[in-house]
Design an enzyme around this catalytic site. Sequence first.
Site, PDB file in Angstrom:
ATOM      1  CB  VAL A  46     -35.971 -13.762   3.700  1.00 20.87           C
ATOM      2  CG1 VAL A  46     -34.660 -14.523   3.775  1.00 20.87           C
ATOM      3  CG2 VAL A  46     -37.105 -14.683   3.245  1.00 20.87           C
TER       4      VAL A  46
ATOM      5  NE  ARG B   4     -39.972  -5.142   5.960  1.00 26.33           N
ATOM      6  CZ  ARG B   4     -39.469  -5.421   4.776  1.00 26.33           C
ATOM      7  NH1 ARG B   4     -38.696  -6.491   4.630  1.00 26.33           N
ATOM      8  NH2 ARG B   4     -39.723  -4.644   3.731  1.00 26.33           N
TER       9      ARG B   4
ATOM     10  CG  ASP C  57     -31.279 -10.975   4.596  1.00 24.28           C
ATOM     11  OD1 ASP C  57     -30.029 -10.908   4.556  1.00 24.28           O
ATOM     12  OD2 ASP C  57     -32.025 -10.243   3.911  1.00 24.28           O
TER      13      ASP C  57
ATOM     14  CD  GLU D 115     -32.844  -5.125   9.437  1.00 23.65           C
ATOM     15  OE1 GLU D 115     -32.794  -4.567   8.320  1.00 23.65           O
ATOM     16  OE2 GLU D 115     -33.548  -6.120   9.676  1.00 23.65           O
TER      17      GLU D 115
ATOM     18  CG  HIS E 189     -32.607  -6.088   5.361  1.00 21.11           C
ATOM     19  ND1 HIS E 189     -33.507  -5.444   6.167  1.00 21.11           N
ATOM     20  CD2 HIS E 189     -33.315  -6.504   4.279  1.00 21.11           C
ATOM     21  CE1 HIS E 189     -34.695  -5.438   5.610  1.00 21.11           C
ATOM     22  NE2 HIS E 189     -34.599  -6.087   4.458  1.00 21.11           N
TER      23      HIS E 189
END
Length: 323
Positions: free
Chosen positions: A235, A237, A261, A266, A285
């Site tokens: 959770v 980066r 997450d 991304e 995220h």
Amino acid sequence: MNDNTPDVLVLRSNTHGLHARDYADLLANRLPNHDVQLATTSVEERELIEHATVVSGVDIDPELLEHAKDLQLFAGIAAGYNHLPLDTFDEMGIAVTNASGIHAPNIAEQVAGYILTFSRQLREGQEREQRNEWRHYQAEELMGSTVTVVGLGSIGSAVAERLSAFKVETIGVRYTPEKGGPTDEVIGFDQADFEQALAQTDYLIIAAPLTDTTRGLLSEEEFTTLPSDARVINVGRGKIIDTDALVTAIQQNQIDGAALDVTDPEPLPADHPLWDFENVIITPHNAGHSPKHWDRLADIVAENVTQLSETDRDNSLKNLVQS
């Protein structure tokens, strides 16, 4: 002040599906002696920023800053701040704060959810439910597990505090281990200490920011060191984990699963192999989302606006990341 010269300006920055209008209204309620306005267009941003002393938003264009004459503080609405024009702020003598800490409760709850999903095999239960299949399956107990939390800031600390109720052994990893923390043991990023912690870890929680130290922290060597039944939860980066090494670790059963997450890249492309693993949980995220996001942020920013005109900002502003 008249309608054209607010001293607190909120930029048109929605986040997690939450409208900036609600944030501006909360700030106005907390700051009855200040003129708080929301800029809803780029034209309004350029007009209203001219004499604002405080501006708050996700980001700000350096060109917009050229219109600011009285700005003293930029209040970021996210925990991260490396995306901001920090050099320009520094040249202009503008302080910068972030939203560190406001996400800790909800992200810690999501981490607990990931862990319980793994330990109690809830995805297997859900799959059998979808097949209308009443058939028992084996699960685990979380109690007695070893959980290593990388990063003991507000999020990592909140994770450790919540997991203490499950009677797990916890190891915290931070830059300054001498500060201690809410874990049974605290270590630094020394390679020998970190590898020793990994070797006994059942759940590895990444809750650290991306720095030179944490970039690529989990790569091939670390996945080899982790026990084959370990689960990795990120959770922090995405770039803290070497994605190719993670895919290989799952394919070769070097670890038992992952909950992500955040990813690298991304957003995660639709054809990425991580989507296809049954033992990988992916959320977009989204751990930072909370209906209390604006309330918590407004408390911090309103306090800083009040302090700004009363005391030395370098010593009094909460969440100051650059003075």
